[in-house]
Write a protein that holds these residues in place. Structure first.
Motif, mmCIF file in Angstrom:
data_model
loop_
_atom_site.group_PDB
_atom_site.id
_atom_site.type_symbol
_atom_site.label_atom_id
_atom_site.label_comp_id
_atom_site.label_asym_id
_atom_site.label_seq_id
_atom_site.Cartn_x
_atom_site.Cartn_y
_atom_site.Cartn_z
ATOM 1 N N HIS A 1 -15.242 24.304 -59.729
ATOM 2 C CA HIS A 1 -15.536 23.387 -60.841
ATOM 3 C C HIS A 1 -17.034 23.105 -60.967
ATOM 4 C CE1 HIS A 1 -11.194 22.777 -60.676
ATOM 5 N NE2 HIS A 1 -11.293 22.270 -61.895
ATOM 6 N N GLY A 2 -17.822 23.912 -60.272
ATOM 7 C CA GLY A 2 -19.273 23.808 -60.426
ATOM 8 C C GLY A 2 -19.965 22.851 -59.483
ATOM 9 N N HIS A 3 -19.217 22.217 -58.581
ATOM 10 C CA HIS A 3 -19.838 21.279 -57.647
ATOM 11 C C HIS A 3 -20.477 22.047 -56.486
ATOM 12 C CE1 HIS A 3 -17.957 18.234 -60.006
ATOM 13 N NE2 HIS A 3 -16.739 18.615 -59.665
ATOM 14 N N ARG A 4 -21.505 21.446 -55.907
ATOM 15 C CA ARG A 4 -22.271 22.113 -54.855
ATOM 16 C C ARG A 4 -21.939 21.493 -53.504
ATOM 17 N NH1 ARG A 4 -28.858 21.903 -54.439
ATOM 18 N NH2 ARG A 4 -29.061 23.261 -52.618
ATOM 19 N N ILE A 5 -21.527 22.330 -52.556
ATOM 20 C CA ILE A 5 -21.180 21.858 -51.207
ATOM 21 C C ILE A 5 -22.130 22.506 -50.206
ATOM 22 C CG2 ILE A 5 -19.343 21.570 -49.493
ATOM 23 C CD1 ILE A 5 -18.485 20.423 -52.163
ATOM 24 N N LEU A 6 -22.786 21.646 -49.435
ATOM 25 C CA LEU A 6 -23.723 22.115 -48.405
ATOM 26 C C LEU A 6 -23.154 21.682 -47.057
ATOM 27 C CD1 LEU A 6 -26.566 23.372 -47.900
ATOM 28 C CD2 LEU A 6 -27.522 21.074 -48.153
ATOM 29 N N ILE A 7 -22.795 22.644 -46.223
ATOM 30 C CA ILE A 7 -22.155 22.311 -44.940
ATOM 31 C C ILE A 7 -22.998 22.829 -43.784
ATOM 32 C CG2 ILE A 7 -20.652 24.384 -45.027
ATOM 33 C CD1 ILE A 7 -18.470 22.470 -43.720
ATOM 34 N N GLU A 8 -23.159 21.982 -42.768
ATOM 35 C CA GLU A 8 -23.973 22.391 -41.620
ATOM 36 C C GLU A 8 -23.232 23.447 -40.792
ATOM 37 O OE1 GLU A 8 -26.428 20.460 -37.854
ATOM 38 O OE2 GLU A 8 -25.407 19.117 -39.247
ATOM 39 N N ALA B 1 -15.713 30.516 -49.405
ATOM 40 C CA ALA B 1 -15.154 29.520 -50.329
ATOM 41 C C ALA B 1 -16.205 28.993 -51.310
ATOM 42 C CB ALA B 1 -14.559 28.360 -49.541
ATOM 43 N N GLY B 2 -17.463 29.398 -51.107
ATOM 44 C CA GLY B 2 -18.507 28.991 -52.047
ATOM 45 C C GLY B 2 -19.476 27.949 -51.533
ATOM 46 N N ALA B 3 -19.330 27.560 -50.266
ATOM 47 C CA ALA B 3 -20.258 26.567 -49.702
ATOM 48 C C ALA B 3 -21.571 27.229 -49.312
ATOM 49 C CB ALA B 3 -19.636 25.915 -48.471
ATOM 50 N N SER C 1 -29.733 23.002 -40.382
ATOM 51 C CA SER C 1 -30.296 21.796 -39.754
ATOM 52 C C SER C 1 -29.721 20.570 -40.457
ATOM 53 C CB SER C 1 -31.819 21.786 -39.879
ATOM 54 O OG SER C 1 -32.188 21.517 -41.221
ATOM 55 N N PRO C 2 -29.602 19.440 -39.737
ATOM 56 C CA PRO C 2 -29.107 18.209 -40.361
ATOM 57 C C PRO C 2 -30.011 17.773 -41.523
ATOM 58 C CG PRO C 2 -29.206 17.967 -37.971
ATOM 59 C CD PRO C 2 -29.894 19.254 -38.307
ATOM 60 N N GLU C 3 -31.325 17.987 -41.361
ATOM 61 C CA GLU C 3 -32.275 17.590 -42.416
ATOM 62 C C GLU C 3 -31.914 18.220 -43.759
ATOM 63 O OE1 GLU C 3 -34.196 16.860 -38.553
ATOM 64 O OE2 GLU C 3 -33.132 18.590 -39.369
ATOM 65 N N GLN C 4 -31.506 19.502 -43.703
ATOM 66 C CA GLN C 4 -31.100 20.193 -44.933
ATOM 67 C C GLN C 4 -29.881 19.528 -45.566
ATOM 68 O OE1 GLN C 4 -31.164 24.388 -43.254
ATOM 69 N NE2 GLN C 4 -31.055 24.834 -45.449
ATOM 70 N N LEU D 1 -21.404 17.301 -58.696
ATOM 71 C CA LEU D 1 -21.591 16.644 -57.402
ATOM 72 C C LEU D 1 -22.357 17.561 -56.451
ATOM 73 C CD1 LEU D 1 -17.949 15.272 -56.857
ATOM 74 C CD2 LEU D 1 -19.841 14.165 -58.046
ATOM 75 N N PHE D 2 -23.165 16.937 -55.598
ATOM 76 C CA PHE D 2 -23.873 17.667 -54.545
ATOM 77 C C PHE D 2 -23.489 16.988 -53.232
ATOM 78 C CE2 PHE D 2 -28.363 18.829 -52.721
ATOM 79 C CZ PHE D 2 -27.761 19.767 -51.893
ATOM 80 N N ILE D 3 -22.576 17.618 -52.486
ATOM 81 C CA ILE D 3 -21.977 16.998 -51.305
ATOM 82 C C ILE D 3 -22.454 17.686 -50.027
ATOM 83 C CG2 ILE D 3 -19.769 16.553 -50.124
ATOM 84 C CD1 ILE D 3 -18.551 16.670 -53.059
ATOM 85 N N GLY D 4 -22.862 16.875 -49.060
ATOM 86 C CA GLY D 4 -23.294 17.394 -47.761
ATOM 87 C C GLY D 4 -22.270 17.057 -46.680
ATOM 88 N N ILE D 5 -21.914 18.054 -45.873
ATOM 89 C CA ILE D 5 -20.982 17.839 -44.745
ATOM 90 C C ILE D 5 -21.723 18.167 -43.447
ATOM 91 C CG2 ILE D 5 -18.728 18.446 -43.739
ATOM 92 C CD1 ILE D 5 -18.277 17.477 -46.527
#
Length: 388
Positions: free
Chosen positions: A42-49, A66-68, A73-76, A14-18
């Motif tokens: 578990h290998g999932h990718r978290i991108l947090i602003e 925690a690995g995020a 920027s919101p665009e990212q 998963l590639f999750i954006g917050i």
């Protein structure tokens, strides 16, 4: 005889954006650092602003540890395959979305307009309403946990508003020796009502509960463990109780559309001056005819001498507790999605997740929204069958 070989499902990380919340004085964050640590392990990718957890007192450093990945920027953030928010996206945020992206956020019906729905359809995203997602036991887990929070908060807020400093008549919610308790009327007998009742009784108030579901009234009485004043929604009895009430709580939830409108303006006019209405159902339109959406910045207004508190995101007042609660529910869902091959596959094959979908790749799939905005709605099951 030929052997049948089982083809393993190719697991997609998963590639999750917050994004950082920018509306309605929203102070919560969808995933807390410990949840991020579980998902990234578990290998999932978290991108947090940057700053997304600040109002819940979580730092960017804690998320990075925690690995995020921290986005500036919101665009990212909107490059992610799935976007999770605790407030509905603004029109500007929808502009940043792209086809097949998955959006999980609340719907908040009173703040919704047709432009919002049209933009989501144009972007061809898969949009899920948090409040309509069901779990394996056919309940609404996010609504449930936020309802527990809202029920307790509603009573504590009412106690503040009844004081002179809150604009009220200077009435104490619980009675003291020689002085009668304040009267609280609660519409609905679900989770909000249960936790509001517990808080009100704990503070010493007198409680009246109304609902047409006798089974739920019975259940509430059993859960509280003591005899309560309960009644079916008899208009005459309800009016008699409301005109003498110090506090009225609207706590009726609809499974698909607007919450039922239970109290007309003419009854609110007859209520005691300085009485308090807390319409917890405002995120679905409200139970009182006089209710209008307010914000945490300006939470109240006075109409017919009655103080109205109609904040759609009450749990945001206690943002850290609320963020932990939402995160606790979303994390196992996301973990299961990670094991299902892909998030899209999971949301369309899991009955409870599918129940939350209201827009699917250019189609509106929620019948209530279709009728409200005169937009053609399409049954999701038919849509999925036709795409097979």
């Amino acid at each position: 005889m030929s052997e049948m070989l089982e083809i393993p499902v190719k697991l997609e990380k998963l590639f999750i954006g917050i994004p950082r919340e920018i509306t309605l004085q929203e102070n919560r964050v969808a995933l807390i650092p410990s949840a991020v640590a579980t998902l990234t392990a578990h290998g999932h990718r978290i991108l947090i602003e940057a700053g997304a957890g600040k109002k819940s007192h979580y730092t960017d450093h804690e998320y990075a540890e925690a690995g995020a990945e921290i986005a500036y920027s919101p665009e990212q953030v909107y490059q992610a395959g799935a976007i999770i928010k605790v407030a509905p996206p603004t029109l500007e945020e929808i502009e940043l979305m792209r086809p097949n992206q998955i959006l999980i956020s609340p719907l908040q019906l009173p703040t919704l307009n047709s432009e919002y729905v049209h933009k989501l359809r144009q972007k061809r995203v898969i949009a899920l309403a948090m409040e309509y997602i069901k779990d394996n036991s056919d309940t609404f887990p996010i609504v449930r946990i936020m309802s527990e929070l809202a029920g307790i908060s509603a009573m504590l807020t009412a106690a503040e508003l009844m004081a002179v400093t809150g604009g009220g008549q200077g009435v104490l919610l619980g009675g003291i020796s020689g002085v009668p308790s304040a009267k609280v009327v609660i519409l609905g007998s679900g989770i909000v009502a249960e936790y509001a009742t517990r808080a009100a009784l704990g503070l010493g108030a007198e409680v009246r509960i109304f609902d047409n579901n006798i089974y739920k009234l019975k259940r509430l009485q059993n859960l509280v463990g003591r005899p309560l004043f309960t009644s079916a929604l008899d208009p005459y009895v309800l009016e008699q109780e409301l005109v003498t009430a110090d506090v009225a709580i609207g706590a009726m939830h609809s499974k698909t559309g607007r919450s039922p409108l239970m109290v007309g303006e003419e009854i609110v006019e007859k209520m005691k001056p300085g009485a308090v209405i807390i319409d917890v159902s405002i995120d679905q339109g409200g139970c009182f005819a006089t209710s209008e959406v307010t914000s945490l910045e300006h939470p109240t207004f006075v109409k017919h001498d009655v103080i109205h508190y109609c904040v759609p995101n009450i749990p945001s007042r206690v943002s850290r507790t609320a963020s932990i609660a939402v995160s606790n529910i979303l994390t196992p869902m996301l973990m299961r999605a990670g094991g299902a091959g892909s998030l899209e596959h999971y949301v369309v094959t899991h009955t409870g997740m599918r129940h939350g979908i209201y827009a699917f790749k250019g189609y509106l799939t929620n019948e209530y929204l279709g009728k409200r905005f005169q937009i053609k709605s399409t049954d999701l099951d038919l849509l999925l069958t036709s795409k097979l």
